[in-house]
Design an enzyme around this catalytic site. Sequence first.
Site, PDB file in Angstrom:
ATOM      1  N   CYS A 293       0.902  -1.311   0.110  1.00  0.00           N
ATOM      2  CA  CYS A 293       0.026  -0.034  -0.121  1.00  0.00           C
ATOM      3  C   CYS A 293       0.676   1.212  -0.001  1.00  0.00           C
ATOM      4  O   CYS A 293       1.531   1.688  -1.064  1.00  0.00           O
ATOM      5  CB  CYS A 293      -1.004   0.021   1.033  1.00  0.00           C
ATOM      6  SG  CYS A 293      -2.553   0.893   1.001  1.00  0.00           S
TER       7      CYS A 293
ATOM      8  N   HIS B  83      -3.380  -5.436   1.701  1.00  0.00           N
ATOM      9  CA  HIS B  83      -2.672  -5.674   2.768  1.00  0.00           C
ATOM     10  C   HIS B  83      -2.649  -7.137   3.306  1.00  0.00           C
ATOM     11  O   HIS B  83      -3.506  -7.558   3.883  1.00  0.00           O
ATOM     12  CB  HIS B  83      -3.450  -4.598   4.011  1.00  0.00           C
ATOM     13  CG  HIS B  83      -3.074  -3.333   4.036  1.00  0.00           C
ATOM     14  ND1 HIS B  83      -2.151  -2.591   4.657  1.00  0.00           N
ATOM     15  CD2 HIS B  83      -3.959  -2.408   3.517  1.00  0.00           C
ATOM     16  CE1 HIS B  83      -2.214  -1.411   4.218  1.00  0.00           C
ATOM     17  NE2 HIS B  83      -3.231  -1.188   3.624  1.00  0.00           N
TER      18      HIS B  83
ATOM     19  N   GLU C  61      -0.873  -8.572   5.221  1.00  0.00           N
ATOM     20  CA  GLU C  61      -0.752  -8.726   6.731  1.00  0.00           C
ATOM     21  C   GLU C  61      -1.891  -8.368   7.537  1.00  0.00           C
ATOM     22  O   GLU C  61      -1.708  -8.751   8.772  1.00  0.00           O
ATOM     23  CB  GLU C  61       0.352  -7.469   6.867  1.00  0.00           C
ATOM     24  CG  GLU C  61      -0.142  -6.031   7.389  1.00  0.00           C
ATOM     25  CD  GLU C  61      -0.268  -5.431   5.988  1.00  0.00           C
ATOM     26  OE1 GLU C  61      -0.037  -5.932   4.895  1.00  0.00           O
ATOM     27  OE2 GLU C  61      -0.516  -4.280   6.043  1.00  0.00           O
TER      28      GLU C  61
END
Length: 186
Positions: free
Chosen positions: A79, A168, A170
């Site tokens: 991002c 994302h 994560e």
Amino acid sequence: MTVAILALQGAFAEHGQMLDKLGADHFEIRQKKDLEKEFDALILPGGESTVMGKLLHDLVLYESIRDKILAGMPVFGTCAGLILLAKDIEEEATHLATMDIRVKRNAYGRQLGSFYTEDEFRGIGEIPMTFIRAPYIAEVFGEAEVLARVDGKIVAARQNNQLVTAFHPELSDDLKVHQYFLNMIS
Ligand code: GLN
């Protein structure tokens, strides 16, 4: 193998949790002396690219980090991290400018700024994708290759040692993209 995570701002802690699950050593880069430690790869997290870009200069991290990437150190930008790496940002100044991608920031507009989907990632298969006021890659040129598209828009790309996602990984439980990155290191 040790991965450094840029921890100036944004969603850096979540990357550390992913690496813990994969058994990879990691530490955070917060100031110039952290760059003296040895590391094999770097993660640039999500957050606010304008803030991170400014802090890279203020904290005198910019040149060392850029030099390492240009020398071939594997780097993974999510991002805002993707935006930091872009050589071309529509209507804005660039930051590290190491990757052959043209990026549009906040590209999905306010309403669709944040959304979740699942889509194909080349070489991995279908994965969860969480977008938060995300950019997309308007164009790859030079040596960058497309790894994923959502609704025709490029959302992941790779150029040799550089990996970027507009979403994302994560923020999901799925470790595949981080595993893909770790595979780039060895
Ligand atoms: N909108 C942010 C930027 O332009 C990126 C958002 C994110 O990293 N989640 O830097």
